[in-house]
Enzyme design. Structure first.
Site, short mmCIF file in Angstrom:
data_model
loop_
_atom_site.label_atom_id
_atom_site.label_comp_id
_atom_site.label_asym_id
_atom_site.label_seq_id
_atom_site.Cartn_x
_atom_site.Cartn_y
_atom_site.Cartn_z
N ASP A 61 67.26 86.69 11.97
CA ASP A 61 67.26 87.44 10.73
C ASP A 61 66.34 88.65 10.86
O ASP A 61 65.14 88.50 11.07
CB ASP A 61 66.78 86.50 9.62
CG ASP A 61 67.02 87.10 8.26
OD1 ASP A 61 67.90 87.96 8.17
OD2 ASP A 61 66.31 86.72 7.33
N THR A 94 69.94 93.66 6.01
CA THR A 94 68.59 94.16 6.31
C THR A 94 68.50 94.82 7.68
O THR A 94 67.88 95.86 7.83
CB THR A 94 67.57 93.02 6.23
OG1 THR A 94 68.00 91.96 7.06
CG2 THR A 94 67.43 92.51 4.81
N THR A 95 69.14 94.20 8.67
CA THR A 95 69.11 94.77 10.02
C THR A 95 69.87 96.10 10.02
O THR A 95 69.41 97.10 10.57
CB THR A 95 69.74 93.80 11.03
OG1 THR A 95 69.19 92.51 10.82
CG2 THR A 95 69.48 94.23 12.45
N ASP A 386 70.33 83.21 1.96
CA ASP A 386 71.23 84.36 2.16
C ASP A 386 72.58 84.08 1.52
O ASP A 386 73.12 84.92 0.79
CB ASP A 386 71.47 84.61 3.65
CG ASP A 386 70.26 85.23 4.34
OD1 ASP A 386 69.27 85.50 3.64
OD2 ASP A 386 70.31 85.42 5.57
#
Ligand code: ADP
Ligand code: MG
Length: 537
Positions: A61, A94-95, A386
């Protein structure tokens, strides 16, 4: 910031510092993105993070990687903030946000190097961003079945956990989200209303959703029944103790008679409270503080089972599912404050007693997170978080987009035709923005062991070749094939993609602004300056 070595005019100094600062900031962003880009997509690698105390965490993550790492650089901190904000608002992507920001910055630097002023880049990026958002609305569509909704949720888990667990957690998350869909509340509602309770032992796929409250507690008095088919419940934000009286009476205690009288009053007071509960028909009592030993036999006599030292969140959940009002003390409890529960039971797992309370009001539930080690349970909990975050947000806005780099490929192509419709140098910035978006399909390909350049070209060609639904063609990271992402079930929520694009653009612009300020004394049309390489290191 690098100071110029030579004695040069002040105006030049500002200019050089501006450029050097930009180079430095872009380097920080690229380094940070480098730390997470290998986790992007279903075939991204896991990262092992080791804390200073030696404890470790294995995760795929991006945001976990970034939040755990101790990073000082202000630009890097800004990117981490963008990624954390993406996590808060969308719970996914997010990445992508970090990787995209770094690419936007890198392209901006190249443009600046070729003589385009940062303020032009800022303008162009802003125009491109707005165009992307409206294009995304058109590209997105509403899921046509429950199955498609599940695909969107499970895409958010791709590569994070095994397929069977992903399927299992997707089921739990969509069920929980459905149960919450009518509830009002903000961004954090699904975290507040769905308690996560790690329970040792079992396998992650034993993780279950309970439409009620589960606490790791046992009843105060073991003689009272361990289970019940329902009844009336009171939730008290205090205790059932006589301590208040003790403090008030302290100075008066001089003789044994006074002490006895005092004890009598405490006992009477407790008995009155228990009688009051009894008169309201309460048979289950939940308190935040303690219960005095003297109250045990009184409660037992009144047929009341009691639980003490409840945490605030648990009390709120108990209150919600049973429709009871939390009151400060028993004296102020009225009939309307008493709620009703439909069942209570206690079970022992791995040596710990858990109490489950169900009520008819709904609106709150517990997920029992299982797994053989704390690390496995933590990873399972993060994955569930998530999945639930995405599933819950989909109940509010279900529009979805193709994953696998399809959306970004489409946007890049669209921006390239859109750019010439704009005047001036901003066109170049819009093209730079388009190229930056392609970092997503490129990185997905790279992480799948494919050639990034070939894949991006082929993807774009495949999209063009299908005039009807071509923009939904993306990269299947498992096989390398180009496929319609709705057929494959690789689908990203619109809110994840659009938030990520906005967050990345905002972060990029704020870095560029810093340099713009430093560059304020310079004429925007001043061409490239030559000493850059000296300034970079
Ligand atoms: P993020 O933190 O940005 O969500 P992820 O590692 O979850 O990063 O990767 C998300 C990306 O992976 C999205 O662009 C999504 O479309 C893509 N993706 C998910 N599953 C697949 C798949 N089977 N094939 C190709 N791309 C996929
Ligand atoms: Mg994701």
């Amino acid at each position: 910031m690098v100071q110029p070595e030579h004695d040069i005019a002040l105006q030049d100094t500002d200019r050089l510092q501006g450029r050097a600062a930009l180079v430095n900031n872009v380097k920080a962003a690229v380094a940070l993105a480098g730390a997470v880009r290998s986790t992007l997509g279903p075939r991204g690698l896991d990262k092992m993070l080791v804390d200073s105390d030696g404890s470790s965490l294995v995760t795929n993550d991006g945001v976990t990687v970034l939040e755990t790492a101790q990073i000082e650089h202000p630009t890097a901190r800004l990117l981490i903030a963008a990624s954390a904000s993406q996590d808060k608002v969308a719970r996914d992507g997010t990445t992508t946000t970090v990787v995209l920001t770094a690419e936007l910055l890198q392209n901006a630097l190249e443009m600046v190097r070729s003589g385009i002023h940062p303020s032009i880049v800022i303008n162009g990026y802003g125009i491109a961003h707005d165009e992307c958002l409206s294009e995304l609305e058109g590209l997105s569509r509403v899921p046509s079945s429950q199955e498609e909704i599940r695909s969107v949720v499970s895409t958010s888990l791709a590569g994070k956990i095994g397929e069977s667990l992903a399927g299992h957690l997707t089921g739990l998350a969509t069920e929980a989200a459905e149960l919450l869909s009518d509830e009002e509340g903000g961004d954090d509602l699904e975290r507040l209303r769905v308690k996560r309770l790690p329970i040792s032992g079992g396998s992650s796929t034993d993780t279950e959703l309970v439409n009620g409250l589960v606490v790791a507690k046992t009843r105060f008095d073991r003689v009272t029944p361990s289970s019940s088919d329902g009844g009336r419940v009171a939730v008290i934000d205090g205790g059932l103790e006589g301590s208040k009286l003790e403090i008030d009476a302290e100075i008066e205690i001089r003789t044994a008679g006074v002490l006895q009288g005092f004890h009598k009053r405490v006992t009477e007071n407790l008995q009155n409270q228990v009688d009051h509960l009894s008169s309201l028909g309460v048979d289950l009592l939940i308190v935040r503080d303690g219960i005095s030993d003297e109250a045990v036999s009184m409660l037992r006599g009144a047929g009341i089972t009691a639980y003490r030292r409840f945490e605030r969140n648990d009390m709120e959940m108990a209150s919600r599912i049973t429709g009871s009002q939390i009151v400060r003390d028993v004296e102020s409890l009225g009939d309307g404050d008493v709620g009703s529960y439909s069942s209570r039971s206690e079970t022992v797992t791995a040596g710990v007693t858990y109490t489950r309370i169900d009520g008819g009001e709904g609106g709150a539930m517990t997920v029992l997170i299982r797994g053989s080690s704390p690390q496995i349970r933590e990873e399972c909990e993060r994955a569930f978080d998530d999945a639930l975050g995405v599933a819950f947000r989909l109940t509010r806005d279900s529009r979805m987009l193709p994953g696998g780099g399809a959306t970004q490929t489409h946007l890049a192509r669209h921006l390239r035709t859109f750019a010439p419709t704009n005047k001036g140098r901003e066109q170049i910035a819009i093209e730079g923005y388009a190229a930056a978006l392609e970092v997503i399909p490129r990185t997905l390909a790279e992480n799948a062991g494919l050639s990034p350049i070939d894949e991006v070209l082929e993807l774009s060609a495949s999209q063009i070749s299908d005039s009807k639904n071509g923009s939904w063609i993306g990269l299947n990271a498992w096989t390398g094939e180009k496929a319609h992402m709705d057929d494959l079930g690789v689908l990203d929520p619109l809110f994840v993609v659009s938030n990520s694009i906005s967050g990345a653009t905002e972060a990029t612009i704020s870095v560029l602004r810093i340099n713009d300020v430093l560059w304020a004394k310079q004429d925007p049309m001043t061409p490239d300056w030559k000493d850059e390489e000296d300034q970079e290191d």
